[in-house]
Design a protein around this motif. Structure first.
Motif, mmCIF file in Angstrom:
data_model
loop_
_atom_site.group_PDB
_atom_site.id
_atom_site.type_symbol
_atom_site.label_atom_id
_atom_site.label_comp_id
_atom_site.label_asym_id
_atom_site.label_seq_id
_atom_site.Cartn_x
_atom_site.Cartn_y
_atom_site.Cartn_z
ATOM 1 N N VAL A 174 0.831 -1.203 0.000
ATOM 2 C CA VAL A 174 0.000 0.000 0.000
ATOM 3 C C VAL A 174 0.864 1.250 0.000
ATOM 4 N N THR A 175 0.290 2.288 -0.607
ATOM 5 C CA THR A 175 0.904 3.610 -0.536
ATOM 6 C C THR A 175 0.155 4.376 0.541
ATOM 7 N N VAL A 176 0.880 4.862 1.537
ATOM 8 C CA VAL A 176 0.225 5.603 2.624
ATOM 9 C C VAL A 176 0.801 7.012 2.705
ATOM 10 N N GLU A 177 -0.077 7.923 3.103
ATOM 11 C CA GLU A 177 0.333 9.311 3.210
ATOM 12 C C GLU A 177 0.082 9.798 4.629
ATOM 13 N N ALA A 178 1.095 10.384 5.230
ATOM 14 C CA ALA A 178 0.975 10.918 6.583
ATOM 15 C C ALA A 178 0.645 12.401 6.498
ATOM 16 N N PRO A 179 -0.142 12.908 7.464
ATOM 17 C CA PRO A 179 -0.559 14.309 7.398
ATOM 18 C C PRO A 179 0.625 15.278 7.561
ATOM 19 N N ALA A 180 0.469 16.457 6.952
ATOM 20 C CA ALA A 180 1.571 17.422 6.881
ATOM 21 C C ALA A 180 1.952 18.007 8.237
ATOM 22 N N ASP A 181 1.007 18.055 9.154
ATOM 23 C CA ASP A 181 1.267 18.775 10.395
ATOM 24 C C ASP A 181 1.718 17.862 11.537
ATOM 25 N N GLN A 182 2.045 16.610 11.228
ATOM 26 C CA GLN A 182 2.414 15.692 12.305
ATOM 27 C C GLN A 182 3.772 15.047 12.042
ATOM 28 N N THR A 183 4.421 14.643 13.108
ATOM 29 C CA THR A 183 5.690 13.937 12.969
ATOM 30 C C THR A 183 5.432 12.571 12.334
ATOM 31 N N VAL A 184 6.284 12.201 11.388
ATOM 32 C CA VAL A 184 6.189 10.878 10.790
ATOM 33 C C VAL A 184 7.022 9.914 11.644
ATOM 34 N N VAL A 185 6.383 8.905 12.189
ATOM 35 C CA VAL A 185 7.103 7.874 12.944
ATOM 36 C C VAL A 185 7.063 6.597 12.107
ATOM 37 N N ALA A 186 8.229 6.041 11.819
ATOM 38 C CA ALA A 186 8.253 4.861 10.952
ATOM 39 C C ALA A 186 9.283 3.847 11.406
ATOM 40 N N THR A 187 8.969 2.575 11.140
ATOM 41 C CA THR A 187 9.997 1.542 11.216
ATOM 42 C C THR A 187 10.366 1.196 9.781
ATOM 43 N N VAL A 188 11.645 0.993 9.556
ATOM 44 C CA VAL A 188 12.156 0.790 8.209
ATOM 45 C C VAL A 188 12.393 -0.701 7.968
ATOM 46 N N ARG A 189 11.772 -1.216 6.903
ATOM 47 C CA ARG A 189 11.960 -2.616 6.527
ATOM 48 C C ARG A 189 13.371 -2.760 5.966
ATOM 49 N N THR A 190 14.277 -3.259 6.770
ATOM 50 C CA THR A 190 15.699 -3.194 6.411
ATOM 51 C C THR A 190 16.000 -3.963 5.125
ATOM 52 N N ALA A 191 15.235 -5.027 4.838
ATOM 53 C CA ALA A 191 15.503 -5.821 3.631
ATOM 54 C C ALA A 191 15.267 -5.016 2.364
ATOM 55 N N SER A 192 14.577 -3.891 2.454
ATOM 56 C CA SER A 192 14.298 -3.084 1.268
ATOM 57 C C SER A 192 15.386 -2.052 0.989
ATOM 58 N N TRP A 193 16.386 -1.956 1.863
ATOM 59 C CA TRP A 193 17.364 -0.869 1.742
ATOM 60 C C TRP A 193 18.797 -1.393 1.771
ATOM 61 N N GLN A 194 19.646 -0.741 1.006
ATOM 62 C CA GLN A 194 21.077 -1.024 1.054
ATOM 63 C C GLN A 194 21.695 -0.139 2.133
ATOM 64 N N GLU A 195 22.633 -0.686 2.876
ATOM 65 C CA GLU A 195 23.287 0.109 3.920
ATOM 66 C C GLU A 195 23.891 1.390 3.347
ATOM 67 N N SER A 196 23.693 2.487 4.041
ATOM 68 C CA SER A 196 24.399 3.706 3.697
ATOM 69 C C SER A 196 25.900 3.447 3.886
ATOM 70 N N ALA A 197 26.719 4.039 3.025
ATOM 71 C CA ALA A 197 28.162 3.762 3.069
ATOM 72 C C ALA A 197 28.780 4.223 4.392
ATOM 73 N N ARG A 198 29.985 3.774 4.668
ATOM 74 C CA ARG A 198 30.704 4.237 5.848
ATOM 75 C C ARG A 198 31.747 5.248 5.398
ATOM 76 N N GLY A 199 32.494 5.769 6.343
ATOM 77 C CA GLY A 199 33.542 6.730 5.987
ATOM 78 C C GLY A 199 33.181 8.151 6.367
ATOM 79 N N GLY A 200 31.996 8.346 6.955
ATOM 80 C CA GLY A 200 31.612 9.667 7.431
ATOM 81 C C GLY A 200 32.325 9.979 8.743
ATOM 82 N N SER A 201 32.218 11.199 9.184
ATOM 83 C CA SER A 201 32.794 11.556 10.488
ATOM 84 C C SER A 201 31.963 12.656 11.127
ATOM 85 N N ALA A 202 30.744 12.281 11.473
ATOM 86 C CA ALA A 202 29.827 13.250 12.074
ATOM 87 C C ALA A 202 30.253 13.546 13.512
ATOM 88 N N PRO A 203 29.999 14.756 13.978
ATOM 89 C CA PRO A 203 30.298 15.055 15.383
ATOM 90 C C PRO A 203 29.358 14.311 16.325
#
Ligand SMILES: Cc1cc2nc3c(=O)[nH]c(=O)nc-3n(C[C@H](O)[C@H](O)[C@H](O)COP(=O)(O)OP(=O)(O)OC[C@H]3O[C@@H](n4cnc5c(N)ncnc54)[C@H](O)[C@@H]3O)c2cc1C
Ligand SMILES: Nc1ncnc2c1ncn2[C@@H]1O[C@H](COP(=O)(O)O)[C@@H](O)[C@H]1O
Lengths: 315, 248
Positions: free
Chosen positions: A137-166
């Motif tokens: 299903v395609t779902v749409e969350a309302p504009a004025d509310q925080t979107v809370v989601a769990t991410v189906r990890t099997a659908s995503w490739q890991e973001s690369a490493r090598g960053g250096s965030a504070p």
């Protein structure tokens, strides 16, 4: 203008880097202004330092509190809800950690959660599976509310490493309940490749027949450097522990190679492996439904085929 | 003590779900409906606690359209003492379900609420956690073992890393995983007995729940199908096929 808070998963201060990096990848699909990662732990320093290397992360918020030693949803939830102001989206992986925790955050923020987010179609439009993945299903969350989601990890490739965030130390003001106590965790053996992030997985089903027989599945997996999984029937029969279960109510995985041995291919099992690169099925029943989705099928007795495979591989 | 069980009616798990060609929903006309498998497990666990003398009363509740009475009768036939039917014609989202269940909790004052970990139609896995949050009580999700003593529940949970054990003060919310128990079969005499058990019907509007169906579903589609594969004859051919794909 989106700003995403990603909740890092860790076990005893060790980051679940794969699940967290995949959740960051889903956040990146929003093209947000910033992605911050929050680590809640008794001592978040190691996990926070690790999370800081995930590409695309703007900063890591480390929330140290002895109460955060274990991931108790009713303890973490109010802290995340407090931290969530200022963010348009709060994401966590759809692991048992995220599934337990995020509805608490959603309830505190007065929204429904987008469970098992598969794709980002717009900053508030997502696809997710229902009916064990038999409909999307395609779902749409309302504009004025925080979107809370769990991410189906099997659908995503890991973001690369090598960053250096504070890494910033964050404090949150939230009343924490004392009605829940962690007693213990009986973890399976950890010297094998992790089922959820392994590139190769070998699973056994009821056809394997016994705990004793499962040895040949483990041996074959070792030969391939693969993680071991199982069908629910195999877990229920006590051949292997519950954390090896693959499927709708077990782990949803996406290895490059999945080998199903003595598994019939019930819809609830297939849900867990739909995103695998190549599915191999070994089953003595030529009519087993697993062959309908297998990329490579072999009809045969597993007790004959597996030794032959090992012999061929050993050459 | 009293146990409240959330008992949802869903499309039976054996039904092959078909998405309507126009993407407006899934085909539900004439499709078999059953209790959500996780909710049957929830009810079974409550009944076992009553059998052990831990609980005195088991109440099943559903939020569903008017024709769900037969569904609740099944819950009564399994052994629940009473049923509550919140009559609601439209499908509701988890936060609305949790708010509705909270109203029943306030009314019934149970010591334990058991829900399924997820409803197998929306696969949301949210309602129990939300109820615990709104109620301000502990949650123990994905339970594979529940023990009650001294005003506390000790719950073993199926988590990715293995089996976690939590101790929570009662009242509390527990959600069930599949291995918690195997639900009993309903016997014919029990169906007869269930006919005389109390069933309360409450119109959704009478509970004063502020509806919170925040997500709008705009489209349904079938999942992408995997292409048909090849069959190999023996181990050597299998290894060759894997090598050809660069997987070995
Ligand atoms: C709500 C719900 C959730 C569920 N969630 C899951 C889930 O997450 N994961 C899951 O796996 N299941 C799940 N199930 C269960 C699922 O419906 C099936 O019952 C289960 O997957 C069957 O497991 P199996 O294929 O190992 O066993 P079976 O269906 O019994 O199949 C065994 C297979 O082994 C083959 N076999 C036997 N001997 C040999 C041999 N010597 N050599 C080769 N092949 C042999 C047989 O031909 C057969 O195909 C769920 C069910 C429900 C109701
Ligand atoms: N309409 C409903 N009626 C009764 N119980 C419900 C309803 N909706 C959700 N529940 C309960 O909440 C659990 C989780 O549902 P969900 O969050 O939708 O996956 C279900 O297994 C039920 O126990």
């Amino acid at each position: 203008m989106s700003k995403v808070l990603v909740i890092a998963e860790h076990l005893d201060g060790v980051l679940n880097a794969s699940a967290t990096a995949k959740t960051v990848a889903a956040a990146q699909a929003l093209s947000p202004d910033a992605i911050d990662v929050a680590v809640f732990a008794a001592d978040p320093s190691a996990a926070a330092a690790d999370a800081a290397t995930i590409a695309g992360v703007a900063k890591v918020l480390a929330v140290a509190n002895p109460a955060n030693a274990q991931a108790l949803a009713q303890v973490l939830g109010p802290q995340i809800a407090a931290l969530a102001s200022g963010y348009s989206h709060v994401f966590a992986p759809s692991t048992t950690f995220g599934k337990d925790l995020m509805p608490v955050v959603a309830a505190l923020l007065g929204v429904n959660q987008v469970s098992d987010l598969m794709t980002v179609e717009g900053s508030r439009v997502f696809k997710r599976p229902i009916y064990a993945g038999n409909a999307i299903v395609t779902v749409e969350a309302p504009a004025d509310q925080t979107v809370v989601a769990t991410v189906r990890t099997a659908s995503w490739q890991e973001s690369a490493r090598g960053g250096s965030a504070p890494v910033e130390t964050a404090t949150v003001d939230a009343a924490l309940p004392v009605h829940t106590r962690f007693v213990g965790l009986a973890a399976g053996s950890t010297d094998r490749p992790d089922l959820q992030s392994a590139k190769r997985v070998v699973s056994g089903g009821r056809g394997v027949g016994s705990e004793e027989n499962f040895k040949i599945v483990f041996e074959f997996a070792d030969k391939l450097g693969a993680a071991v999984g199982a069908s629910r029937a195999a877990v229920d029969a006590g051949y292997v522990p519950n954390e090896l279960q693959v499927g709708q109510t077990g782990k949803i995985i996406a290895p490059e190679l999945y080998v199903a041995i003595g598994i019939s291919g019930a819809i609830q099992h297939l849900t867990g492996i739909k995103d695998a690169g190549t599915i191999v099925a070994i089953n003595k029943d030529a009519d087993a439904p697993i062959f309908e989705i297998a990329d490579i099928g072999l009809v045969g007795d597993l007790f004959k085929v597996l030794p032959e495979l090992e012999a061929t591989l050993g050459e | 003590m009293k146990i409240l069980v959330a008992y949802k009616r869903v499309v039976d798990y054996n039904v092959r779900i078909q998405v309507k060609p126009d993407g407006s929903g899934v085909v539900t006309d004439g499709v078999k409906l059953s209790a959500n498998p996780f909710d049957e497990i929830a009810l079974e666990e409550a009944l076992r606690l009553r059998d052990k003398g831990v609980a005195a009363e088991v109440v099943v509740a559903t939020i569903a359209p008017g024709d769900a009475q037969a569904h609740l009768r099944n819950g009564l036939a399994m052994g629940a003492n009473r049923a509550i039917h919140v009559v609601c014609d439209a499908a509701i989202q988890p936060l609305t379900a949790a708010r509705t269940l909270l109203k029943l909790v306030e009314k019934e004052q149970p010591d334990l609420v058991i829900l399924g970990k997820q409803a197998i139609d929306d696969d949301a896995n949210q309602t129990g956690q939300m109820l615990a949050t709104l109620w301000g009580r502990p949650q123990a999700t994905f339970a594979s073992k529940v023990e009650i003593a001294d005003g506390k529940a000790t719950v073993t949970r199926e988590v990715d890393a293995g089996l976690e054990t939590l101790e929570v003060d009662l009242p509390a919310v527990v959600t069930t995983d599949l291995r918690l128990n195997e639900p009993r079969f309903i016997k014919l005499p029990d169906i007869m007995k269930a006919k005389s058990k109390p069933m309360e019907s409450i119109p959704f509007a009478d509970l004063g729940v502020e509806s919170a169906d925040t997500l709008r579903t705009t489209h349904f589609e079938a999942p992408t199908k995997r292409g048909k594969g090849v069959m190999v004859k023996d181990a050597a051919e299998l290894v060759a096929a894997l090598k050809a794909k660069g997987l070995l």
